[in-house]
Scaffold this motif. Structure first.
Motif, PDB file in Angstrom:
ATOM      1  N   LEU A  26     -26.047   0.940  25.641  1.00 53.18           N
ATOM      2  CA  LEU A  26     -24.879   1.277  24.751  1.00 53.18           C
ATOM      3  C   LEU A  26     -25.477  -0.635  24.716  1.00 53.18           C
ATOM      4  O   LEU A  26     -24.994  -1.788  25.279  1.00 53.18           O
ATOM      5  CB  LEU A  26     -24.232   1.456  24.971  1.00 53.18           C
ATOM      6  CG  LEU A  26     -23.196   1.890  23.685  1.00 53.18           C
ATOM      7  CD1 LEU A  26     -24.091   2.556  22.793  1.00 53.18           C
ATOM      8  CD2 LEU A  26     -21.856   1.689  23.499  1.00 53.18           C
ATOM      9  N   SER A  48     -21.326  -1.222  19.431  1.00 55.12           N
ATOM     10  CA  SER A  48     -21.399   0.683  19.074  1.00 55.12           C
ATOM     11  C   SER A  48     -19.821   0.127  17.838  1.00 55.12           C
ATOM     12  O   SER A  48     -19.374  -1.226  17.765  1.00 55.12           O
ATOM     13  CB  SER A  48     -20.286   1.444  19.964  1.00 55.12           C
ATOM     14  OG  SER A  48     -19.101   0.517  20.409  1.00 55.12           O
ATOM     15  N   LEU A  53     -23.775   4.615  17.518  1.00 54.85           N
ATOM     16  CA  LEU A  53     -23.598   3.746  18.668  1.00 54.85           C
ATOM     17  C   LEU A  53     -25.268   3.254  18.942  1.00 54.85           C
ATOM     18  O   LEU A  53     -26.115   3.979  18.299  1.00 54.85           O
ATOM     19  CB  LEU A  53     -23.839   4.972  19.816  1.00 54.85           C
ATOM     20  CG  LEU A  53     -22.597   5.835  20.310  1.00 54.85           C
ATOM     21  CD1 LEU A  53     -23.019   6.776  21.074  1.00 54.85           C
ATOM     22  CD2 LEU A  53     -21.826   4.987  19.838  1.00 54.85           C
TER      23      LEU A  53
END
Length: 116
Positions: free
Chosen positions: A18, A21, A38
């Motif tokens: 990730l 976000s 995301l």
């Protein structure tokens, strides 16, 4: 032996991580978000991905159908309605290298925050 060691492939590929976000990890919002967005460092397959949202009591919050973002590295989950509190996002995605990545983070909503 050295040639054999060089010939054996190593795990050089990274898993999907990730990179961005919305809402962000540990963010404190004054207004409830309308979706979870995301984005990862590589493309992920929406149909093999899942995102869940839980409130501070561990109760699952209703999300809309998970969809691809404008970038193939991004996914989006619409949020019905949430109030104030601490929320935990859990995600599970399939990386390009075939590995499943599961992780999560928290954010807070403080709609009743008072001005100083």
């Amino acid at each position: 032996m050295a040639l054999i060691a060089l010939a054996v492939p190593t795990s050089a590929r990274a898993h999907a991580a990730l990179v961005r976000s919305v809402p962000g990890s540990r963010s404190v919002l004054t207004q409830a978000p309308q979706s979870l967005d995301l984005c990862f460092n590589e493309a992920v397959e929406v149909k093999f991905s899942s995102v869940t949202l839980e409130d501070a009591n561990g109760t699952t919050v209703l999300l809309g159908k998970l969809q691809a973002g404008s970038d193939p590295k991004c996914i989006k989950a619409p949020i019905a309605t949430i109030g104030s509190g601490v929320f935990t996002v859990h995600y599970r995605v399939l990386s390009q290298d075939g590995h499943v990545v599961e992780y999560g983070y928290q954010f807070s909503v403080k709609t009743d925050a008072k001005s100083p």
